[in-house]
Write a protein that holds these residues in place. Structure first.
Motif, PDB file in Angstrom:
ATOM      1  N   GLN A  20       4.643   7.509   1.002  1.00  0.00           N
ATOM      2  CA  GLN A  20       4.618   6.725   2.241  1.00  0.00           C
ATOM      3  C   GLN A  20       4.282   5.275   1.914  1.00  0.00           C
ATOM      4  N   TYR A  21       5.179   4.360   2.286  1.00  0.00           N
ATOM      5  CA  TYR A  21       4.902   2.929   2.140  1.00  0.00           C
ATOM      6  C   TYR A  21       4.107   2.515   3.376  1.00  0.00           C
ATOM      7  N   THR A  22       2.800   2.626   3.277  1.00  0.00           N
ATOM      8  CA  THR A  22       1.917   2.466   4.437  1.00  0.00           C
ATOM      9  C   THR A  22       1.874   1.037   4.943  1.00  0.00           C
ATOM     10  N   ASP A  34       0.879   5.544  -0.282  1.00  0.00           N
ATOM     11  CA  ASP A  34       0.120   6.788  -0.210  1.00  0.00           C
ATOM     12  C   ASP A  34       0.992   7.958  -0.630  1.00  0.00           C
ATOM     13  N   GLN A  38       1.354  12.074  -0.138  1.00  0.00           N
ATOM     14  CA  GLN A  38       0.937  13.245   0.634  1.00  0.00           C
ATOM     15  C   GLN A  38       1.230  14.486  -0.201  1.00  0.00           C
ATOM     16  N   ARG A  61      -4.234   7.615  -2.200  1.00  0.00           N
ATOM     17  CA  ARG A  61      -3.791   6.212  -2.208  1.00  0.00           C
ATOM     18  C   ARG A  61      -3.471   5.809  -3.649  1.00  0.00           C
ATOM     19  N   VAL A 104      -4.424  12.870   1.642  1.00  0.00           N
ATOM     20  CA  VAL A 104      -3.570  11.751   1.250  1.00  0.00           C
ATOM     21  C   VAL A 104      -4.233  11.012   0.081  1.00  0.00           C
ATOM     22  N   ASP A 111      -3.143   0.037  -3.511  1.00  0.00           N
ATOM     23  CA  ASP A 111      -3.956  -0.400  -2.377  1.00  0.00           C
ATOM     24  C   ASP A 111      -3.942  -1.924  -2.247  1.00  0.00           C
ATOM     25  N   THR A 113       0.851  -1.191   0.000  1.00  0.00           N
ATOM     26  CA  THR A 113       0.000   0.000   0.000  1.00  0.00           C
ATOM     27  C   THR A 113       0.887   1.241   0.000  1.00  0.00           C
TER      28      THR A 113
END
Length: 576
Positions: A65-67, A13, A15, A23, A21, A26, A11
Motif C-alpha cells: 500500500q502506497y500510504t 506499508d 499487509q 511499515r 501492517v 516511512d 510511505t
C-alpha cells in the motif's frame, strides 16, 4: 544540475494476510540529480530496496500500500508522479527511462535462455528490425560492459558464467534501453573483492560515458566511498541523514551512521573485537565515533609463534579433481584440478584463514578436509586419525568433532523444521544425552549462547533475519561439541553491522570451547580480523602463506598484493 527524480514523503506499508501492517518506508524524501551517483546505505529491512522498487512499480499490489507521498520523475519538460501512472504509461518508462540491476544475477537471469537471447529481449523494438541488427546491438552492449570474450558470452547460458560475468550481463541488459537513471540494488554483495572493484569501476565509468544518474544501494559504506557523490542513510524505514560523501565520512551526524563506519574490520589497525550498532545507539552510547571505538578496542599487532604441540589437523599433498570431459564410454578424458597438491597444518585453538577469488579452491578444500568431498592425499589426519583409511562407521563416530557452517543459512536450514528441532537433530542422530528433555535443555542453552532466546525454540527459519539464521547454524554446529569448525563464507552475505556481531560471537565461542577454525572468505579484511595465520589460494594451489601480520603488512606475491589493493579503503579515509 536538474532534478531527475524526487521522493516526497513516500510511505509504504505491507499487509501480511491477517497480521499487522508493517511499515517498510516511512516519510522518505530525497532527490536525484542529472549525472549524479547517489548511494543509499542501510541494513537489511531498512527500506532501501523497497523504496527503489517503488520507482519502477515492481511491488505487488494489494499486499503493498502506497500510504502517502509521491515519486516525481522529470520526463523531458514534464513532471509525472510514477505512482499515479497507468500501467501502459509505466511500461514506457520502465527499462527505457529508469532501469534496474538486481542483487542476485543468477535468479534474475533465465537459466534456459542464452545470455544473448535475454539481452536481445531487452533491446527496444526500433533497434532490432532484423536478427543481425539485434545481435550486433547485443554484442556491442556486452563489449561496453568490458566483457573480453563477449562473443562466447552471447551464446553462453547463465550457469556457464562466473558471478562477475553474470552481473555484467545484467548491467548490459539494464543499459539496453539507454536509461537516464540506473538503479543498482546491492550489485556487488556476494562478489570477491577483486570482482567487486571491477564492477564498481565499470558502473562509475558507464555513468560518466552515458551521462546517467545512478542510485547505488548497499549495506557497506566503504563501498560507497569508492564511487558515490552523495549518500542517503536509512534505518528502520526512515531517512537518518543525507549529504556529500566526504561530509558523511568526516562528520556523520547520526549515531547509526557512526556505527556503520565502525563495524567494518579496518585494515590499518588491529582490534580485540568489532564495534556493533548497539554500542552507538541509545541515550548513553558506549562510543561517540568510529575513531573513539577503534581507539578503545585497538590492540598491538599479533606476533605469531608456532605452538610446540601436535597439530589437530595435518594435510599433505591433498588433491580434489573433477571430471571435465568424458569419452564415448563416460570415462574422464580431462580433469578440473579444484585442489592441487595442498599441504598445511592446523593447531588446537588456532584460526587458519583461507582466502582467494571464486574458483580458487577454498570451499572444495574445506569440504575435502571434512571428507564431505571425495579426495586423495598423502596424509589427511585429524587428531591422529587417518581420515582417508577410516571406514564409514568409524568416520561417523569422528564426525561430531568436525563441523561446518555454510555460506547461506536459509538454504542450510529445513524450512519445514522448527529451529529447535534443527539444532537437536544432530544430537539425536549421534545419540548425545540420554533423553529428549536433556537435549531440549541443551538446545535452549545453545540458543542463549549465540544471542538468541530459548523462547524461539518453536519458530521456523523464515521468521528470523539473515544474521539470526546464521546464529542458528552456529548453534547447530556447536551442538555436538566439535573441536574443528570450517566456516565457509559464513558472513559474506550479511550486513556489515550483523557481520560484526557474528564475528565477535565466533571469537567468544572459540575461547569458551577451545575451538579451531578454518575460516574461508573472499573478504581479506574479515580474515585479517579473525585469523592467526593465512593461506592464499589461486587456481587450486597455495601461492602464499604466513601470519596475518606478515601477509597484510608485507605481501610477497603479486596476486596477494592485488587482493589487498582491491579491498574498499573508504572506512575512514574516502578518496574524494
Amino acid at each position: 544540475m536538474a532534478v531527475l527524480l524526487a521522493y516526497k514523503g513516500l510511505t509504504i506499508d505491507f499487509q501480511q494476510g491477517e497480521g499487522p501492517v508493517v511499515r517498510a518506508v516511512d516519510q522518505l524524501s530525497f532527490q536525484l540529480r542529472s549525472g549524479e551517483l547517489l548511494g543509499i546505505v542501510g541494513e537489511s529491512g531498512s527500506g532501501k530496496s523497497v523504496s527503489c522498487l517503488a520507482a519502477l512499480r515492481l511491488l505487488a499490489r494489494p499486499a503493498v500500500q502506497y500510504t502517502a507521498g509521491q515519486i516525481i520523475y522529470r520526463k523531458g519538460e514534464q513532471e509525472v508522479d510514477l505512482l499515479q501512472l497507468k500501467d501502459a504509461e509505466m511500461r514506457k518508462i520502465r527499462g527505457k527511462e529508469i532501469a534496474m540491476v538486481f542483487q542476485e544475477p543468477m535468479s534474475s537471469l533465465n537459466p534456459v535462455l542464452s545470455c544473448g537471447e535475454q539481452l536481445i529481449e531487452a533491446i527496444p523494438k526500433e533497434e532490432k528490425k532484423d536478427a543481425q541488427q539485434a545481435k550486433n546491438r547485443a554484442l556491442a552492449l556486452l563489449e561496453k560492459v568490458r566483457l573480453a570474450d563477449f562473443e562466447r558470452i552471447f551464446s553462453a547460458y547463465p550457469h556457464q558464467l562466473s558471478g562477475g560475468q553474470k552481473q555484467r550481463v545484467m548491467i548490459a541488459m539494464a543499459l539496453a534501453g539507454r536509461p537516464k537513471i540506473l538503479i543498482a540494488d546491492e550489485p556487488t554483495t556476494a562478489l570477491d573483492v577483486s570482482v567487486q572493484k571491477s564492477i564498481l569501476e565499470l558502473i562509475k565509468q558507464l555513468q560518466k560515458e552515458l551521462d546517467m544518474a545512478v542510485i547505488f544501494v548497499t549495506h557497506d559504506l566503504a563501498v560507497l566511498a569508492e564511487i558515490a557523490d552523495r549518500v542517503l542513510v536509512m534505518y528502520q524505514a526512515k531517512r537518518m541523514e543525507e549529504g556529500p560523501i566526504v561530509e558523511i565520512y568526516q562528520s556523520p551526524q547520526s549515531p547509526y551512521t557512526r556505527s556503520l563506519l565502525a563495524c567494518h574490520p579496518p585494515l590499518d589497525i588491529w582490534l580485540k573485537r568489532l564495534p556493533t550498532v548497539p554500542d552507538f545507539m541509545g541515550d548513553q552510547p558506549k562510543y561517540s565515533s568510529a575513531k573513539a571505538a577503534r581507539k578503545a578496542l585497538a590492540k598491538a599487532a599479533p606476533v605469531y609463534k608456532q605452538p610446540n604441540i601436535k597439530p589437530l589437523l595435518e594435510v599433505e599433498n591433498l588433491r580434489t579433481y573433477f571430471p571435465k570431459e568424458r569419452n564415448f564410454f563416460g570415462r574422464p578424458k580431462s580433469y578440473l584440478k579444484a585442489v592441487d597438491g595442498v599441504s598445511f597444518s592446523l593447531y588446537p585453538g588456532e584460526v587458519l584463514g583461507l582466502v582467494g577469488e571464486s574458483g580458487s579452491g577454498k570451499t572444495t578444500l574445506g569440504r575435502s578436509v571434512l571428507r564431505l568431498q571425495a579426495c586423495q592425499a598423502d596424509k589427511l589426519c585429524f587428531d591422529g586419525h587417518n581420515l582417508l583409511n577410516l571406514s564409514a562407521q568409524k568416520l561417523r563416530k569422528l564426525r561430531p568433532q568436525m563441523q561446518i557452517i555454510f555460506q547461506d543459512p536459509l538454504a542450510a536450514l529445513n524450512p519445514r523444521q522448527k529451529i529447535g528441532q534443527a539444532i537437536e537433530e544432530p544430537m539425536r542422530l549421534h545419540a548425545m544425552l540420554s533423553s529428549k528433555l536433556e537435549r531440549r535443555k541443551r538446545v535452549e542453552e545453545l540458543l542463549e549462547q549465540v544471542g538468541l532466546s530459548a523462547n524461539q525454540y518453536n519458530r521456523y527459519p523464515h521468521e528470523f533475519s539473515g544474521g539470526q539464521r546464521q546464529r542458528i547454524c552456529i548453534a547447530r554446529a556447536l551442538a555436538l561439541r566439535p573441536r574443528l569448525i570450517v566456516c565457509d563464507e559464513s558472513v559474506s552475505a550479511l550486513d556489515v553491522s550483523v557481520q560484526a556481531q557474528v564475528l565477535n560471537l565466533l571469537l567468544d565461542l572459540k575461547e569458551q570451547y577451545q575451538l579451531s577454525y578454518i575460516f574461508i572468505s573472499h573478504d581479506l579484511s574479515v580474515v585479517k580480523f579473525m585469523a592467526d595465520r593465512l593461506i592464499v589460494m589461486q587456481n587450486g594451489q597455495i601461492v602464499e602463506r604466513g601470519s596475518s601480520q606478515q601477509i597484510y603488512e608485507h605481501p610477497k606475491e603479486t596476486y596477494t598484493q592485488e587482493l589487498i589493493a582491491a579491498i574498499p579503503k573508504g572506512s575512514l579515509n574516502p578518496k574524494k
